[in-house]
Write an enzyme that holds these catalytic residues in place. Structure first.
Site, PDB file in Angstrom:
ATOM      1  CD  GLU A  12      -5.148  -3.880 -17.492  1.00  0.00           C
ATOM      2  OE1 GLU A  12      -4.774  -5.049 -17.911  1.00  0.00           O
ATOM      3  OE2 GLU A  12      -5.223  -3.601 -16.311  1.00  0.00           O
ATOM      4  CD  GLU A  68      -1.220  -4.668 -14.431  1.00  0.00           C
ATOM      5  OE1 GLU A  68      -1.735  -5.087 -13.513  1.00  0.00           O
ATOM      6  OE2 GLU A  68      -2.189  -3.910 -15.229  1.00  0.00           O
TER       7      GLU A  68
END
Length: 434
Positions: A359, A272
């Site tokens: 995710e 991320e």
């Protein structure tokens, strides 16, 4: 696309019978965790800038550490560094694996010897018919336009669970854990979350050999069970993947070399990107890391994170990478990310961008707070519409909403419904719909 034989390890299957919120069978009590690099509170950010939420800096609730002691639960912090709690916004690592679970080797040569590869089909995993496993049926995957396709060119969809940080919850990198996810939860993929910068992360003091050994074990177990496996280089508090680029290059060079003939591995090269990280900086990083993987595995599927905790998917659509078999990740937490982020995903998919939701959670972006199943249902409908693969956060017994096991559960497999959290009950039923 090169046709490869799916291989699996000849290692004997390691069966662990106990995990333990008390950490009794792993290192020290993980509840003695301490705090890692501070992560900005997701709640203070607008929707488009909130991380997916697994990184609140709290000590894990149970588990043990692969590279030192960590803490056990969200509420279990005592006197060591607190670990992140959520992932898209920063999920918090909960425990560290002990040396019994993550036994590293002194050098790469001996480690590779320990992970000798055996051609698929020679020694089937106990109780499984390898000819009928998901990976046996679908083989090497590829990206065709916006679709993930199998060895026959047919569209295929992956769905499963992500571990929490394997540094803190190594006990769930286990054959029986993955078997339960495959047979009882009906999943076909597992994601191994290797944190880079948090407490005892790969690049911040953790034992790199022990952590690599855990990753290799996870790949072997998934392979034996006929599951796909995502190797997740889990950047978070480091924000820009270039911070630990050299470690990433070394890690992916070793793993892709060792498993170059496997057809069930997907490489996620940066979890991320967030904070000051830009799409240009991510592209620069990918331009150096992807060729390293391609030197060994010329056509494995590779996942690339997008800025703002994998929410700025439009930037990738506007300026995609010039590599084949690449997909771009979007992360969401249903109680935080709603219509606006769904619209971004739909626009990117309509534009032909290959998207993988590596995710997500049903709770808010901190990895905690209340679940919003109404919004989660809307997300599932959108993912169904575009046949997008998805991985749920997180497989652990941490005392936080996103963990699928109750914090008091000490089992690592064969869980009863009473041992599952609200999140665990919901996602298990969702998986079983397929």
């Amino acid at each position: 696309m090169k046709t490869k034989c799916l291989l699996f390890s000849s290692l004997s299957i390691l069966i662990l019978t106990c995990c333990g919120t008390s950490g009794s069978t792993y290192a020290e009590n993980p509840a003695a965790g301490s705090s890692t690099a501070a992560v900005q509170e997701a709640d203070s950010l607008p929707e488009d800038s909130q991380a997916s939420g697994r990184e609140s800096l709290e000590a894990p609730s149970s588990g043990s550490s692969a590279s030192g002691t960590a803490s056990q639960g969200h509420s279990g912090a005592t006197d060591t560094a607190s670990l992140p709690s959520a992932d898209a916004a920063g999920s918090s690592p909960d425990t560290a694996a002990d040396t019994n679970t993550a036994s590293g080797t002194a050098d790469g040569a001996s480690d590779a010897a320990d992970h000798t590869l055996t051609p698929s089909g020679q020694t089937p995993a106990p109780g499984s018919n390898r000819a009928e496993t998901f990976t046996a049926l679908h083989g090497a995957l590829a990206v065709d336009g916006s679709d993930l396709v199998d060895q026959n060119g047919d569209s295929v969809r992956l769905y499963g669970m992500s571990t929490h940080g394997i540094t803190w919850f190594p006990q769930y990198v286990n054959y029986d854990t993955f078997r339960t996810l495959r047979d009882d939860w009906n999943t076909n993929c597992v994601r191994l979350a290797l944190y880079t910068a948090e407490y005892n992360g790969y690049s911040t003091g953790g034992s790199q050999e022990e952590l690599k050994s855990l990753v290799k074990d996870g790949i072997d177990y998934a392979t034996d069970l006929g599951m796909y496996v995502i190797v997740d280089w889990h950047i978070l508090s480091d924000q820009d993947p270039n911070v630990h680029k050299e470690d990433a290059i070394g890690f992916f060079r070793e793993i892709s070399s060792l498993y170059k003939d496997y057809t069930n591995i997907i490489y996620e090269i940066c979890n991320e990107p967030n904070g000051y990280a830009t799409w240009d900086s991510v592209k620069s990083y990918a331009g150096e890391v992807i060729p390293v993987i391609r030197e060994n595995d010329e056509d494995a599927v590779i996942l690339v994170g997008t800025p703002m905790w994998c929410q700025n998917i439009a930037q990738a659509a506007d300026s995609p990478l010039e590599f084949d078999n690449v997909m771009y990740t979007l992360h969401f937490y249903a109680a935080t990310h709603t219509d606006e982020l769904r619209s971004r995903l739909e626009n990117a998919a309509d534009a032909g961008l290959p998207v993988f939701v590596s995710e997500f959670g049903m709770c808010d972006a901190s990895g905690n707070g209340g679940n919003n199943f109404e919004q989660a249902d809307k997300w599932m409908e959108l993912l169904d519409k575009y046949n997008i693969s998805f991985i749920c956060w997180n497989l652990a017994n941490k005392a936080e909403t996103s963990s699928v096991l109750k914090s008091g559960c000490e089992k690592i497999s064969d869980w009863t419904e009473d041992e599952l959290s609200e999140s665990g009950l919901w996602i298990r039923e969702r998986f079983k719909m397929f």
